[in-house]
Design a protein around this motif. Sequence first.
Motif, PDB file in Angstrom:
ATOM      1  N   GLY A  24       0.806  -1.240  -0.020  1.00  0.00           N
ATOM      2  CA  GLY A  24       0.198  -0.119   0.036  1.00  0.00           C
ATOM      3  C   GLY A  24       0.965   1.203  -0.130  1.00  0.00           C
ATOM      4  N   ILE A  25       0.342   2.337  -0.376  1.00  0.00           N
ATOM      5  CA  ILE A  25       0.872   3.558  -0.691  1.00  0.00           C
ATOM      6  C   ILE A  25       0.410   4.507   0.687  1.00  0.00           C
ATOM      7  N   ASN A  26       1.299   4.942   1.166  1.00  0.00           N
ATOM      8  CA  ASN A  26       1.027   5.988   2.301  1.00  0.00           C
ATOM      9  C   ASN A  26       0.858   7.336   1.611  1.00  0.00           C
ATOM     10  N   TRP A  27      -0.247   7.799   1.300  1.00  0.00           N
ATOM     11  CA  TRP A  27      -0.688   8.951   0.470  1.00  0.00           C
ATOM     12  C   TRP A  27      -0.310  10.192   1.345  1.00  0.00           C
ATOM     13  N   LEU A  28      -0.536  10.096   2.522  1.00  0.00           N
ATOM     14  CA  LEU A  28      -0.284  11.333   3.565  1.00  0.00           C
ATOM     15  C   LEU A  28       1.082  11.585   3.331  1.00  0.00           C
ATOM     16  N   LYS A  29       2.028  10.747   3.536  1.00  0.00           N
ATOM     17  CA  LYS A  29       3.549  10.954   3.628  1.00  0.00           C
ATOM     18  C   LYS A  29       3.983  11.364   2.237  1.00  0.00           C
ATOM     19  N   THR A  30       3.360  10.497   1.322  1.00  0.00           N
ATOM     20  CA  THR A  30       4.139  10.888  -0.108  1.00  0.00           C
ATOM     21  C   THR A  30       3.582  12.369  -0.212  1.00  0.00           C
ATOM     22  N   MET A  31       2.374  12.767   0.013  1.00  0.00           N
ATOM     23  CA  MET A  31       1.846  14.152  -0.393  1.00  0.00           C
ATOM     24  C   MET A  31       2.639  15.143   0.498  1.00  0.00           C
ATOM     25  N   GLU A  32       2.963  14.789   1.696  1.00  0.00           N
ATOM     26  CA  GLU A  32       3.823  15.642   2.619  1.00  0.00           C
ATOM     27  C   GLU A  32       5.413  15.988   1.942  1.00  0.00           C
ATOM     28  N   LYS A  33       5.559  14.749   1.361  1.00  0.00           N
ATOM     29  CA  LYS A  33       7.044  14.792   0.710  1.00  0.00           C
ATOM     30  C   LYS A  33       7.123  15.637  -0.681  1.00  0.00           C
ATOM     31  N   MET A  34       5.893  15.668  -1.577  1.00  0.00           N
ATOM     32  CA  MET A  34       5.982  16.315  -2.532  1.00  0.00           C
ATOM     33  C   MET A  34       5.817  17.734  -2.212  1.00  0.00           C
ATOM     34  N   ILE A  35       4.866  18.169  -1.353  1.00  0.00           N
ATOM     35  CA  ILE A  35       4.858  19.510  -0.757  1.00  0.00           C
ATOM     36  C   ILE A  35       5.899  20.074  -0.477  1.00  0.00           C
ATOM     37  N   SER A  36       6.983  19.222   0.507  1.00  0.00           N
ATOM     38  CA  SER A  36       8.211  19.882   0.785  1.00  0.00           C
ATOM     39  C   SER A  36       9.056  19.999  -0.384  1.00  0.00           C
ATOM     40  N   LEU A  37       8.704  19.441  -1.541  1.00  0.00           N
ATOM     41  CA  LEU A  37       9.645  19.502  -2.634  1.00  0.00           C
ATOM     42  C   LEU A  37       9.101  20.767  -3.743  1.00  0.00           C
ATOM     43  N   ASN A  38       8.182  21.650  -3.002  1.00  0.00           N
ATOM     44  CA  ASN A  38       7.545  22.810  -3.657  1.00  0.00           C
ATOM     45  C   ASN A  38       6.317  22.132  -4.873  1.00  0.00           C
ATOM     46  N   ILE A  39       5.977  21.023  -4.800  1.00  0.00           N
ATOM     47  CA  ILE A  39       4.870  20.744  -5.763  1.00  0.00           C
ATOM     48  C   ILE A  39       3.542  21.229  -5.128  1.00  0.00           C
ATOM     49  N   ASN A  40       2.770  21.872  -6.020  1.00  0.00           N
ATOM     50  CA  ASN A  40       1.661  22.637  -5.376  1.00  0.00           C
ATOM     51  C   ASN A  40       0.303  22.121  -6.037  1.00  0.00           C
ATOM     52  N   THR A  41       0.531  21.344  -7.246  1.00  0.00           N
ATOM     53  CA  THR A  41      -0.722  20.894  -7.712  1.00  0.00           C
ATOM     54  C   THR A  41      -0.818  19.436  -8.084  1.00  0.00           C
ATOM     55  N   PHE A  42      -1.827  18.853  -7.503  1.00  0.00           N
ATOM     56  CA  PHE A  42      -1.991  17.546  -7.790  1.00  0.00           C
ATOM     57  C   PHE A  42      -3.286  17.147  -8.373  1.00  0.00           C
ATOM     58  N   ILE A  43      -3.491  16.246  -9.361  1.00  0.00           N
ATOM     59  CA  ILE A  43      -4.591  15.877 -10.123  1.00  0.00           C
ATOM     60  C   ILE A  43      -4.605  14.303  -9.761  1.00  0.00           C
ATOM     61  N   GLU A  44      -6.162  14.199  -9.186  1.00  0.00           N
ATOM     62  CA  GLU A  44      -6.381  12.846  -8.667  1.00  0.00           C
ATOM     63  C   GLU A  44      -6.995  12.153  -9.846  1.00  0.00           C
ATOM     64  N   CYS A  45      -6.372  11.000 -10.169  1.00  0.00           N
ATOM     65  CA  CYS A  45      -6.847  10.114 -11.481  1.00  0.00           C
ATOM     66  C   CYS A  45      -7.680   8.878 -10.938  1.00  0.00           C
ATOM     67  N   GLY A  46      -7.912   8.768 -10.019  1.00  0.00           N
ATOM     68  CA  GLY A  46      -8.803   7.580  -9.521  1.00  0.00           C
ATOM     69  C   GLY A  46     -10.339   7.857  -9.568  1.00  0.00           C
ATOM     70  N   ALA A  47     -11.041   6.931  -9.197  1.00  0.00           N
ATOM     71  CA  ALA A  47     -12.548   7.400  -9.552  1.00  0.00           C
ATOM     72  C   ALA A  47     -13.021   8.271  -8.115  1.00  0.00           C
TER      73      ALA A  47
END
Length: 80
Positions: A24-47
């Motif tokens: 499983g993917i820990n989306w909380l930690k993954t998003m926190e990591k990406m935000i720390s890398l200054n990623i500020n736009t996410f596109i949810e591809c799932g249903a």
Amino acid sequence: MIDQNIIKTADDVKNELVRNLNTGINWLKTMEKMISLNINTFIECGAGKSLYKIGKFIEGDFKIYSLNKLDEFILRQSPS
């Protein structure tokens, strides 16, 4: 990003896809990591709206769009 390591190569992508089948993917930690890398736009591809819901619990300046509202994202990116 099961373990929040940066995916840099095609082989990294392949390995990550295989790992995602069993882990499983820990989306909380993954998003926190990406935000720390200054990623500020996410596109949810799932249903569903899982990332959107998780995003409510994460501090930071970012936006989450779903594929069914991708037109909102595109309009915001267009010069006025």
